[in-house]
Design a protein around this motif. Structure first.
Motif, PDB file in Angstrom:
ATOM      1  N   GLN A 323      17.672   4.307  52.179  1.00  0.00           N
ATOM      2  CA  GLN A 323      18.131   4.289  50.793  1.00  0.00           C
ATOM      3  C   GLN A 323      18.193   5.704  50.214  1.00  0.00           C
ATOM      4  O   GLN A 323      19.042   6.000  49.375  1.00  0.00           O
ATOM      5  N   LEU A 324      17.284   6.550  50.672  1.00  0.00           N
ATOM      6  CA  LEU A 324      17.111   7.866  50.048  1.00  0.00           C
ATOM      7  C   LEU A 324      17.894   8.987  50.731  1.00  0.00           C
ATOM      8  O   LEU A 324      18.404   9.905  50.070  1.00  0.00           O
ATOM      9  N   TYR A 325      18.004   8.931  52.036  1.00  0.00           N
ATOM     10  CA  TYR A 325      18.546  10.057  52.807  1.00  0.00           C
ATOM     11  C   TYR A 325      20.049  10.249  52.571  1.00  0.00           C
ATOM     12  O   TYR A 325      20.831   9.303  52.611  1.00  0.00           O
ATOM     13  N   ARG A 326      20.424  11.509  52.348  1.00  0.00           N
ATOM     14  CA  ARG A 326      21.837  11.883  52.203  1.00  0.00           C
ATOM     15  C   ARG A 326      22.370  12.184  53.603  1.00  0.00           C
ATOM     16  O   ARG A 326      22.118  13.248  54.159  1.00  0.00           O
ATOM     17  N   LYS A 327      23.038  11.222  54.166  1.00  0.00           N
ATOM     18  CA  LYS A 327      23.425  11.236  55.574  1.00  0.00           C
ATOM     19  C   LYS A 327      24.145  12.531  55.958  1.00  0.00           C
ATOM     20  O   LYS A 327      25.059  12.984  55.266  1.00  0.00           O
ATOM     21  N   GLY A 328      23.704  13.106  57.071  1.00  0.00           N
ATOM     22  CA  GLY A 328      24.319  14.312  57.600  1.00  0.00           C
ATOM     23  C   GLY A 328      23.720  15.590  57.068  1.00  0.00           C
ATOM     24  O   GLY A 328      23.998  16.671  57.597  1.00  0.00           O
ATOM     25  N   LYS A 329      22.881  15.502  56.038  1.00  0.00           N
ATOM     26  CA  LYS A 329      22.293  16.709  55.465  1.00  0.00           C
ATOM     27  C   LYS A 329      20.979  17.028  56.182  1.00  0.00           C
ATOM     28  O   LYS A 329      20.118  16.159  56.345  1.00  0.00           O
ATOM     29  N   PRO A 330      20.799  18.275  56.635  1.00  0.00           N
ATOM     30  CA  PRO A 330      19.560  18.645  57.327  1.00  0.00           C
ATOM     31  C   PRO A 330      18.330  18.440  56.441  1.00  0.00           C
ATOM     32  O   PRO A 330      18.401  18.598  55.219  1.00  0.00           O
ATOM     33  N   VAL A 331      17.229  18.109  57.063  1.00  0.00           N
ATOM     34  CA  VAL A 331      15.976  17.858  56.359  1.00  0.00           C
ATOM     35  C   VAL A 331      14.972  18.934  56.723  1.00  0.00           C
ATOM     36  O   VAL A 331      14.811  19.280  57.897  1.00  0.00           O
ATOM     37  N   ARG A 332      14.306  19.451  55.709  1.00  0.00           N
ATOM     38  CA  ARG A 332      13.272  20.467  55.911  1.00  0.00           C
ATOM     39  C   ARG A 332      11.889  19.836  56.020  1.00  0.00           C
ATOM     40  O   ARG A 332      11.065  20.252  56.822  1.00  0.00           O
ATOM     41  N   LEU A 333      11.627  18.823  55.184  1.00  0.00           N
ATOM     42  CA  LEU A 333      10.305  18.206  55.109  1.00  0.00           C
ATOM     43  C   LEU A 333      10.447  16.702  54.940  1.00  0.00           C
ATOM     44  O   LEU A 333      11.332  16.217  54.230  1.00  0.00           O
ATOM     45  N   LEU A 334       9.538  15.968  55.571  1.00  0.00           N
ATOM     46  CA  LEU A 334       9.497  14.514  55.453  1.00  0.00           C
ATOM     47  C   LEU A 334       8.056  14.113  55.144  1.00  0.00           C
ATOM     48  O   LEU A 334       7.109  14.677  55.707  1.00  0.00           O
ATOM     49  N   GLY A 335       7.882  13.164  54.229  1.00  0.00           N
ATOM     50  CA  GLY A 335       6.532  12.738  53.863  1.00  0.00           C
ATOM     51  C   GLY A 335       6.448  11.237  53.645  1.00  0.00           C
ATOM     52  O   GLY A 335       7.440  10.588  53.299  1.00  0.00           O
ATOM     53  N   VAL A 336       5.241  10.689  53.845  1.00  0.00           N
ATOM     54  CA  VAL A 336       4.958   9.268  53.611  1.00  0.00           C
ATOM     55  C   VAL A 336       3.673   9.186  52.800  1.00  0.00           C
ATOM     56  O   VAL A 336       2.697   9.883  53.097  1.00  0.00           O
TER      57      VAL A 336
END
Length: 387
Positions: A323-336
């Motif tokens: 729902q949140l991820y902007r598809k194709g855009k690189p990610v620097r940090l991921l958290g849960v």
């Protein structure tokens, strides 16, 4: 300057799971109802007062409970409904109480210290109880006292669906005639030791010298002496300040690889799930955080049925990510992050293959405790493949 008189209310929803089942199925009212696991290997989570008359109680093997009360109606439990009603009661209390602690899914402490300048704490607690009953139709009992220990015991005495105020200064008188195992922590071994000393009731404890109790029972003897005097210094921990469990990872290289991101998400969710179980907690809310290379940070959360199970947390985390991820855009940090933490993990697990699930997670966590948190992981974390 004299400290204000302490007033602590303890509120407990009576036979909570059974009460919810009765609301959803009024035909169960007045009948012996047991909520828990399977007939052969399950455990009683809670039961109606009609079942208790036959000796049934929580944590009893279901097989034994049905031997004692063979005509009982067995309800497997609708955990989503329990979560919904628990949140409903929590919201009512939060709107009224100056400071409260959610001790479990169905149990609350409210600190009313100093509020007697503005209102009668006893009448305030009565009014709050009436509002909860009127809005939710759930029975609820409360005890009011000068500390958490006395308030909780008063609630037990007030059940079912009643209330009791132990006035300041009356703590010893209130406790004295009760059996000594009314105190939490007095198990069978300690109870037998106390009976051998001639201590059958709480009032008997104060007939002994504190030094003699310490010689016989160690530090527990000193603690028992203080409890018998009605002394308890536990504080009410604000529910709004309840800790969350979280983890996040800043990647060495920004990544838009969906397979990699989902593997990391599952790995982190497993990690916070493990921490949750180690703390003997349930969670009612999960959140995902994503930070992009330009430091734009977004997050989204969702409420879930109270759980400690990875097989429920992981799908919720993946759904939030999509729902949140902007598809194709690189990610620097991921958290849960897990929040809305509450106690009684065992109760919360009794409704979805309890025996298998409890044994499975115990085995997994035992391995992790012995060999490290990464000793066992989902296959999708260590192997490439779609999720």
């Amino acid at each position: 300057m004299q400290s204000p008189q302490r007033y602590i209310a303890h509120m407990d929803l009576d036979s909570f799971f059974v009460s919810v089942e009765v609301l959803n199925d009024p035909s169960l009212k007045g009948k012996a109802v047991i909520v828990g696991g399977s007939r052969e290997r399950g455990v009683v989570s809670t039961c109606s007062y009609e079942a208790r008359k036959f000796g049934v109680h929580s944590a009893m093997p279901m097989k034994k409970a049905l031997q004692l009360c063979p005509h009982a109606i067995l309800a497997r439990g609708t955990r989503g409904e329990y979560s919904r009603y628990s949140r409903w009661v929590t919201d009512i209390i939060a709107a009224k109480a100056p400071l409260f602690e959610k001790a479990s899914i169905d149990e609350f402490y409210i600190d009313l210290t100093g509020m007697d300048k503005y209102f009668d704490p006893y009448q305030w607690a009565i009014a709050l109880r009436e509002e909860i009953i009127e809005k939710t139709q759930l029975p609820i009992s409360f005890g009011l006292a000068t500390n958490k220990m006395i308030a909780k015991i008063a609630t037990d005495m007030a059940k079912p669906n009643g209330y009791l105020f132990v006035q300041p200064g009356m703590e010893q008188t209130f406790l004295a005639p009760m059996p000594v195992n009314k105190f939490s922590g007095v198990g069978e071994h300690t109870h037998n030791a106390l009976k051998e000393m001639g201590i059958f009731f709480i009032g008997d404890i104060l007939k002994f010298n504190i030094n003699d109790l310490e010689k016989k029972l160690g530090k527990w003897g000193v603690d028992l002496y203080a409890k018998a005097q009605g002394m308890h210094h536990g504080t009410v921990h604000s529910y709004h300040e309840a800790k969350s469990i979280s983890t996040e990872n800043t990647f060495q290289e920004n990544s838009a690889d969906m397979e990699f991101l989902l593997r990391e998400l599952v790995r982190m969710t497993e990690r916070v799930g493990y921490e949750l179980r180690q703390d003997q907690k349930l969670t009612g809310c999960i959140a995902i955080k994503i930070r992009y290379p330009d430091f734009e940070t977004t997050s989204r959360q969702t409420t879930i049925n109270f759980t400690f199970s990875d097989d429920e947390l992981i799908p919720a985390a993946i759904s939030l990510f999509h729902q949140l991820y902007r598809k194709g855009k690189p990610v620097r940090l991921l958290g849960v992050r897990l929040s809305e933490l509450t106690n009684h993990a065992l109760q919360g697990s009794l409704f979805d293959n309890p025996e298998k699930k409890l044994n499975l997670y115990k085995a997994i966590d035992d391995v992790k405790n012995k060999y490290g948190k990464t000793a066992l992981q989902k296959a999708r974390v260590v192997k490439k493949g779609s999720i």
